[in-house]
Scaffold this active site. Structure first.
Site, mmCIF file in Angstrom:
data_model
loop_
_atom_site.group_PDB
_atom_site.id
_atom_site.type_symbol
_atom_site.label_atom_id
_atom_site.label_comp_id
_atom_site.label_asym_id
_atom_site.label_seq_id
_atom_site.Cartn_x
_atom_site.Cartn_y
_atom_site.Cartn_z
ATOM 1 N N CYS A 88 44.228 45.790 35.739
ATOM 2 C CA CYS A 88 43.828 45.015 36.909
ATOM 3 C C CYS A 88 44.633 43.739 37.122
ATOM 4 O O CYS A 88 44.447 43.058 38.124
ATOM 5 C CB CYS A 88 42.355 44.639 36.797
ATOM 6 N N GLN A 89 45.531 43.377 36.218
ATOM 7 C CA GLN A 89 46.170 42.067 36.299
ATOM 8 C C GLN A 89 46.806 41.741 37.651
ATOM 9 O O GLN A 89 46.706 40.615 38.129
ATOM 10 C CB GLN A 89 47.224 41.911 35.189
#
EC number: 2.1.1.37
Length: 357
Positions: A88-89
């Site tokens: 998800c970064q």
């Protein structure tokens, strides 16, 4: 028809891409889905994924994965599921806040596009993914949803506040489930605010340990060491308080600047009677967020974080207790999809199958 009877009569087989240590997989298994394999680039996830879930771990980058490699595991079961919770970064609030006004496309965004290509090639009966809320506004996500609908999937996605669904953690996630010729519906919240699970509900039964120590009977119940300065800081911290409560001499130089006053969540203790803050990959560091134990003078332990991520208390993350790297285990736990979210999407899929019976 009961859930048990439906599961016995209808085989639902799944493959978990970006499987990590197996949070999503464990949840889907709990819901009655047969997860047979998981793919991930982190070889350190192999032991926890296979040991706890009796599924095969394949170390491979999803961006170079061929559809046939997945099809081999899905076989010809009556119902198939492809799960793809990409890292998800690129979509996190922090990442987007540090980018320029018109950022270049992050290559990690292509992982969702790779997942889309695999879905288009395999066309499984069900598709699920989970990510940070910020993804909903991105073109890559909107294109993914359009593609699913073009393939004739029923699609439901929702921004979920995890305490509303029984997780003792203030995590917010974007959850998507899609069904081919099956209407899927993510259910409304199961918990009112007065029913939220708390930190006390989840971890208060664990034995006390000191910073840098571990429980012999459960080596995962261990916490990081504290410097003398940080020990004094946590001793001066109240549950739910901030570093503004400390004596002036304990405050970090960066916090004395006007810009530092916005970071009130660091060096904080959790409160017993509330859900925890979001468990990140750096929860083992007291100074990295509100990760201080409500009473004991230390950061929460690896086991406590795993429980707050809703892993079972007997979930194992390493094979050799004498060789534990706190950092990489903390990363596995923080990166995991909470098991309860896995159960949620698993039940959505099982309910959709049951509706056809």
């Amino acid at each position: 028809m009961s859930l048990e009877k439906a599961i016995n009569n209808n085989s639902i087989r799944a493959v978990d891409l970006f499987c990590g240590a197996g949070g999503l997989t464990r949840g889907m298994i709990n819901a009655g889905i047969d997860v047979v394999a998981g793919f991930d680039v982190d070889f350190q996830c192999k032991f926890p994924f296979e040991f706890n879930n009796r599924a095969k771990f394949i170390e491979k980058d999803v961006s170079v994965l061929e559809p046939g490699e997945i099809r081999t595991h899905l076989g010809h079961e009556q119902y198939t599921v492809l799960a793809g919770c990409a890292p998800c970064q690129p979509f996190s609030t922090y990442s987007r806040s540090t980018q320029k006004k018109k950022p270049e496309r992050d290559k990690r965004w292509d992982l969702l596009t790779s997942f889309e290509h695999l879905v288009s090639s395999l066309v499984p009966d069900f598709v699920t993914m989970e990510n940070v809320p910020g993804l909903e506004d991105q073109k890559v996500f909107k294109d993914f949803v359009k593609r699913l609908k073009k393939l004739h999937y029923f699609v439901d996605y929702k921004l979920i506040y995890c305490p509303d669904y029984g997780l003792a953690q203030t995590r917010k996630r974007l959850v998507l489930v899609a069904g081919l010729n099956h209407k899927v519906v993510i259910p409304p919240p199961s918990h009112k605010k007065s029913q939220y699970k708390t930190v006390k509900d989840v971890i208060s039964h664990l034995p006390s340990i000191k910073a840098g120590e571990f429980l012999t009977s459960d080596p995962l119940h261990r916490s990081s060491k504290l410097s003398e300065q940080n020990l004094r800081r946590i001793q001066a911290s109240a549950p739910g308080g901030t570093w503004l409560d400390w004596p002036e001499e304990l405050r970090a130089e960066c916090h004395k600047k006007s810009s530092g006053e916005t970071y009130l969540g660091v060096y904080g203790r959790m409160k017993w009677d509330e859900p925890s803050s979001t468990i990140t990959t750096q929860f083992n560091g007291y100074g990295n967020g509100r990760f201080g134990h409500p009473e004991q003078d230390r950061a929460i332990s690896l086991r406590e974080a795993a429980l707050l991520q809703s892993f079972p208390e007997n979930y194992q993350f390493f094979s050799d207790p004498s060789n534990i790297g706190l950092g990489h285990i903390a990363r596995m736990i923080g990166n995991a999809v909470p098991v309860l979210l896995g159960e949620l999407v698993g039940k959505v899929i099982v309910d959709a199958v049951n509706s056809d019976i």
